[in-house]
Design a protein around this motif. Structure first.
Motif, PDB file in Angstrom:
ATOM      1  N   ASP A 124       0.830  -1.223  -0.033  1.00  0.00           N
ATOM      2  CA  ASP A 124       0.038   0.081   0.039  1.00  0.00           C
ATOM      3  C   ASP A 124       0.841   1.255   0.004  1.00  0.00           C
ATOM      4  N   ILE A 125       1.920   1.105   0.824  1.00  0.00           N
ATOM      5  CA  ILE A 125       2.761   2.502   0.626  1.00  0.00           C
ATOM      6  C   ILE A 125       3.553   2.727  -0.909  1.00  0.00           C
TER       7      ILE A 125
ATOM      8  N   VAL B 161       0.962  -4.416 -10.929  1.00  0.00           N
ATOM      9  CA  VAL B 161      -0.001  -3.378 -11.303  1.00  0.00           C
ATOM     10  C   VAL B 161       0.721  -2.115 -10.144  1.00  0.00           C
ATOM     11  N   THR B 162       1.007  -1.112 -10.688  1.00  0.00           N
ATOM     12  CA  THR B 162       1.471  -0.012 -10.102  1.00  0.00           C
ATOM     13  C   THR B 162       0.480   1.102 -10.181  1.00  0.00           C
ATOM     14  N   GLN B 163       0.003   1.938  -8.951  1.00  0.00           N
ATOM     15  CA  GLN B 163      -0.756   3.047  -9.170  1.00  0.00           C
ATOM     16  C   GLN B 163      -0.311   4.160  -8.555  1.00  0.00           C
ATOM     17  N   THR B 164      -0.921   5.298  -8.909  1.00  0.00           N
ATOM     18  CA  THR B 164      -0.434   6.411  -8.489  1.00  0.00           C
ATOM     19  C   THR B 164      -1.665   7.345  -7.789  1.00  0.00           C
ATOM     20  N   ALA B 165      -1.550   8.361  -7.100  1.00  0.00           N
ATOM     21  CA  ALA B 165      -2.722   8.977  -6.499  1.00  0.00           C
ATOM     22  C   ALA B 165      -3.905   9.118  -7.586  1.00  0.00           C
ATOM     23  N   ASP B 166      -3.675   9.073  -8.803  1.00  0.00           N
ATOM     24  CA  ASP B 166      -4.625   9.418  -9.630  1.00  0.00           C
ATOM     25  C   ASP B 166      -5.289   8.375 -10.363  1.00  0.00           C
TER      26      ASP B 166
END
Length: 178
Positions: A43-44, A70-75
């Motif tokens: 999650d970090i 899978v990599t996510q950003t705040a968007d």
């Protein structure tokens, strides 16, 4: 939380496959099913990794891989990478009784640019048509495809290959009567 994140990641990946292949639009509203031997969530750093016989399905779409990250950003979605021997996907085309299939050693998707890359022994097949190369690139924003053969290929197997079958001819229509 863990389950909703897994569904979100699976839905995002399914969405990328659908947009790249003009696939069945109704699939977007179907539940996503994901199976893997292990799943790790950071999650970090916003990284999710599915490993071991990964099977993702949503409606008519089916993806099989050894590993999906899978990599996510705040968007939202940042990048998706699937590897396997090979990674394989299959999905029904929208409005047709026809499927598109893809195979590659690795499939990468960049959510910011909508760029899809099939890397290593890449192949797309739709009906009798087939496209092969070392790398197949597709941008969902520009709908631009590019296929690249093996660099420095000296044999036909390293070059880009395409098989395009003739389409059935339709009978000419009689002119309309006034």
């Amino acid at each position: 939380m863990k389950r909703s994140r897994t569904r979100l990641c699976a839905a995002l990946f399914a969405g990328l496959m659908a947009s790249a292949a003009h696939a069945e639009k109704a699939d977007r509203d179907k539940p996503v099913n994901l199976e893997a031997d292990t799943v790790t969530l950071d999650d970090i750093h916003k990284v999710s990794v599915y490993q071991g016989n990964v099977v993702l399905s949503q409606g008519t779409m089916l993806l099989r891989a050894d590993r999906v990250q899978v990599t996510q950003t705040a968007d939202g979605l940042d990048k998706v990478s699937a590897t396997g021997r090979p990674v394989a996907f299959r999905q029904k085309m929208d409005g047709r009784d026809e499927y598109i299939e893809g195979f590659a050693d690795r499939i990468d998707y960049d959510g910011a640019t909508s760029q899809l890359e099939l890397i290593g022994q890449a192949m797309l097949r739709r009906g009798g048509d087939e496209l092969r190369g070392a790398q197949i690139s597709y941008n969902a924003n520009t709908e631009f495809y590019k296929v690249v053969g093996q660099p420095g290929a000296k044999t036909p197997s390293g070059r880009v290959r395409a098989v395009i079958r003739p389409k059935p001819r339709t009978a000419p229509q009689p002119p309309a009567k006034p």
